[in-house]
Design a protein around this motif. Structure first.
Motif, short mmCIF file in Angstrom:
data_model
loop_
_atom_site.label_atom_id
_atom_site.label_comp_id
_atom_site.label_asym_id
_atom_site.label_seq_id
_atom_site.Cartn_x
_atom_site.Cartn_y
_atom_site.Cartn_z
N ASN A 243 25.24 22.24 43.21
CA ASN A 243 24.98 21.76 44.57
C ASN A 243 25.74 22.50 45.67
N THR A 244 26.66 23.40 45.33
CA THR A 244 27.48 24.02 46.39
C THR A 244 27.41 25.55 46.39
N ASN A 245 26.40 26.12 45.75
CA ASN A 245 26.17 27.57 45.80
C ASN A 245 27.36 28.39 45.29
N GLU A 246 28.15 27.80 44.39
CA GLU A 246 29.24 28.55 43.79
C GLU A 246 28.69 29.52 42.74
N ASN A 247 29.41 30.59 42.52
CA ASN A 247 29.12 31.50 41.41
C ASN A 247 29.60 30.80 40.14
N PRO A 248 28.72 30.60 39.14
CA PRO A 248 29.11 29.80 37.97
C PRO A 248 29.99 30.55 36.97
N TYR A 249 30.12 31.86 37.14
CA TYR A 249 30.87 32.65 36.15
C TYR A 249 32.35 32.70 36.51
N GLN A 250 33.20 32.30 35.58
CA GLN A 250 34.63 32.43 35.79
C GLN A 250 35.03 33.89 35.85
N LEU A 251 36.12 34.18 36.54
CA LEU A 251 36.57 35.56 36.64
C LEU A 251 36.95 36.08 35.26
N PRO A 252 36.65 37.35 34.97
CA PRO A 252 36.97 37.91 33.66
C PRO A 252 38.48 37.98 33.43
N ASP A 253 38.87 37.97 32.16
CA ASP A 253 40.29 37.93 31.80
C ASP A 253 41.07 39.09 32.40
N GLU A 254 40.46 40.27 32.42
CA GLU A 254 41.19 41.43 32.94
C GLU A 254 41.47 41.29 34.44
N LEU A 255 40.54 40.65 35.16
CA LEU A 255 40.77 40.43 36.58
C LEU A 255 41.82 39.33 36.80
N VAL A 256 41.76 38.29 35.99
CA VAL A 256 42.78 37.24 36.10
C VAL A 256 44.17 37.82 35.87
N ALA A 257 44.27 38.73 34.90
CA ALA A 257 45.56 39.36 34.62
C ALA A 257 46.00 40.23 35.80
N ARG A 258 45.04 40.94 36.41
CA ARG A 258 45.39 41.80 37.54
C ARG A 258 45.80 40.95 38.74
N ILE A 259 45.15 39.81 38.95
CA ILE A 259 45.56 38.91 40.02
C ILE A 259 46.99 38.45 39.79
N ALA A 260 47.31 38.10 38.56
CA ALA A 260 48.67 37.65 38.24
C ALA A 260 49.69 38.74 38.55
N GLU A 261 49.33 40.00 38.25
CA GLU A 261 50.25 41.10 38.53
C GLU A 261 50.46 41.26 40.03
N ARG A 262 49.36 41.26 40.78
CA ARG A 262 49.47 41.47 42.23
C ARG A 262 50.20 40.30 42.90
N VAL A 263 49.91 39.08 42.45
CA VAL A 263 50.59 37.92 43.04
C VAL A 263 52.07 37.94 42.70
N ALA A 264 52.41 38.37 41.49
CA ALA A 264 53.82 38.46 41.12
C ALA A 264 54.55 39.46 42.01
N GLU A 265 53.88 40.58 42.31
CA GLU A 265 54.48 41.56 43.21
C GLU A 265 54.68 40.97 44.60
#
Length: 374
Positions: free
Chosen positions: A30-52
């Protein structure tokens, strides 16, 4: 005490906040969200960038988000849909970012709208255009559409001449109908608006990555009062990030900074968005899957005898129902949540994963006798 007992502004009395039901059901479309969760490699890269970024959280973020805006410009140049048409190459001076495309719209209306000014849009369309107009003291004018939800150019030109708005909104693809607007139509409306008075023309391209039609970014060349707004909520599968952006003449980017709040984009938001931009190929691969699924759902709904509006977005408007709210409830009873936007006789469903699409179609088939197409 009730809300209307408070000394709120008159134009806010009796209004309801924007929002869709958030219900815990198996299939939420009902809210036009993308149903696919972010891939593991992107989640890991987000964690790296946020940690920095976390190491410097004692400091304010980059106030102007220069690196992020540079990468957004690069993304737009790679995906503008017209293969680098002359004059469409963007640089950091032409891109601005904020907390979701809604904040972008708000900044535009704070800058070019406001008390004593007006904005015009073609309804049905994205409700936040009207709500943010009201919130900024900008008078809202509802413009006409044809029966098939395309824009009636002659009626639109007449409305522009009559109302002389300061801001014109064009939503392509349009929410909630999914209807794309041809470049030629945008050009004629831009010219019609400027013939009356200097008018900011804002093209909302929140869903453009799902469209059969190329982006209207090339139209920016030579049109300093044209703005294209985008979001990372849909194609990037990052609705929780709240990152929107615009492309426009550098003077427009300079102007919206007059109203932006200090350090409005957090370091964490900027870091996360930059990580997502490193994985655009993967994320746009999910978009291709969703487009295929959307087109299949369109065909199968039509095969059930329903009227389906041609969609260039990641959602589908369908009907026509004598009582769309009853249909909405019948589908919910089957564990499928869709959206009733108030468009007469119609509902809207988001394109989901193959499994979600099958569940939706099965629910429609189950309640088809209750749907009662007119």
């Amino acid at each position: 005490m009730k809300i209307d007992d408070l000394p709120i502004r008159d134009e806010l009395r009796g209004q309801s906040p924007y929002g869709a039901p958030q219900l815990d059901v198996p299939v939420q479309l009902n809210t036009n969200e993308n149903p696919y969760q972010l891939p593991d490699e992107l989640v890991a890269r987000i964690a790296e960038r946020v940690a920095e970024a976390a190491r410097d959280l004692n400091r304010y973020p980059d106030r102007d988000a220069v690196q992020l805006r540079t990468e957004l410009a690069a993304y737009l140049n790679r995906t503008n849909g017209l293969n680098g048409t002359a004059g469409t190459e963007l640089d950091v001076r032409q891109v601005w970012a904020a907390n979701g495309s809604n904040e972008i719209i708000q900044q535009l209306l704070q800058t070019f709208g406001g008390p004593g000014r007006s904005a015009l849009g073609f309804e049905p369309s994205y409700q936040m255009h009207e709500l943010i107009s009201r919130g900024t003291g900008t008078r809202w004018i509802a413009g006409p559409r044809n029966a098939d939800f395309t824009i009636d150019e002659a009626a639109a030109a007449a409305a522009l001449a009559e109302h002389r708005p300061d801001v014109l909104f064009i939503c392509s693809p349009n929410n909630p109908t999914g209807t794309a607007v041809a470049a030629e139509t945008v050009l004629r409306l831009y010219d019609a608006a400027q013939a009356v008075k200097p008018t900011m023309v804002v093209v909302d391209e929140a869903y453009v990555e799902f469209s059969h039609q190329p982006s209207l970014l090339p139209l920016l060349a030579g049109r300093p009062l044209l703005v294209i707004t985008r979001t990372m909520s849909k194609a990037f599968g990052a609705a929780g990030l709240r990152l929107g952006y615009l492309a426009a003449d550098p003077a427009v980017v300079d102007a919206v900074q007059l109203v932006r709040l200090p350090y409005h984009l957090s370091s964490v938001t900027q870091a996360t968005a930059l990580a997502c931009l490193e994985h655009t190929d993967t994320l746009l691969g999910y978009v291709r899957r969703l487009k295929e699924g959307r087109d299949e759902v369109v065909a199968r709904l039509a095969a059930l005898g329903l009227e389906v509006t041609a969609s260039d977005a990641n959602f589908i408007q369908f009907g026509v129902f004598q009582d769309p709210q009853a249909v909405w409830r019948a589908l919910l009873d089957q564990g499928v949540l869709v959206r009733n936007n108030g468009v007469p006789g119609r509902l809207r469903v988001t394109a989901g994963t193959p499994e979600e699409n099958e569940a939706f179609l099965a629910a429609v088939a189950t309640v088809i006798k209750e749907l009662s197409p007119v």
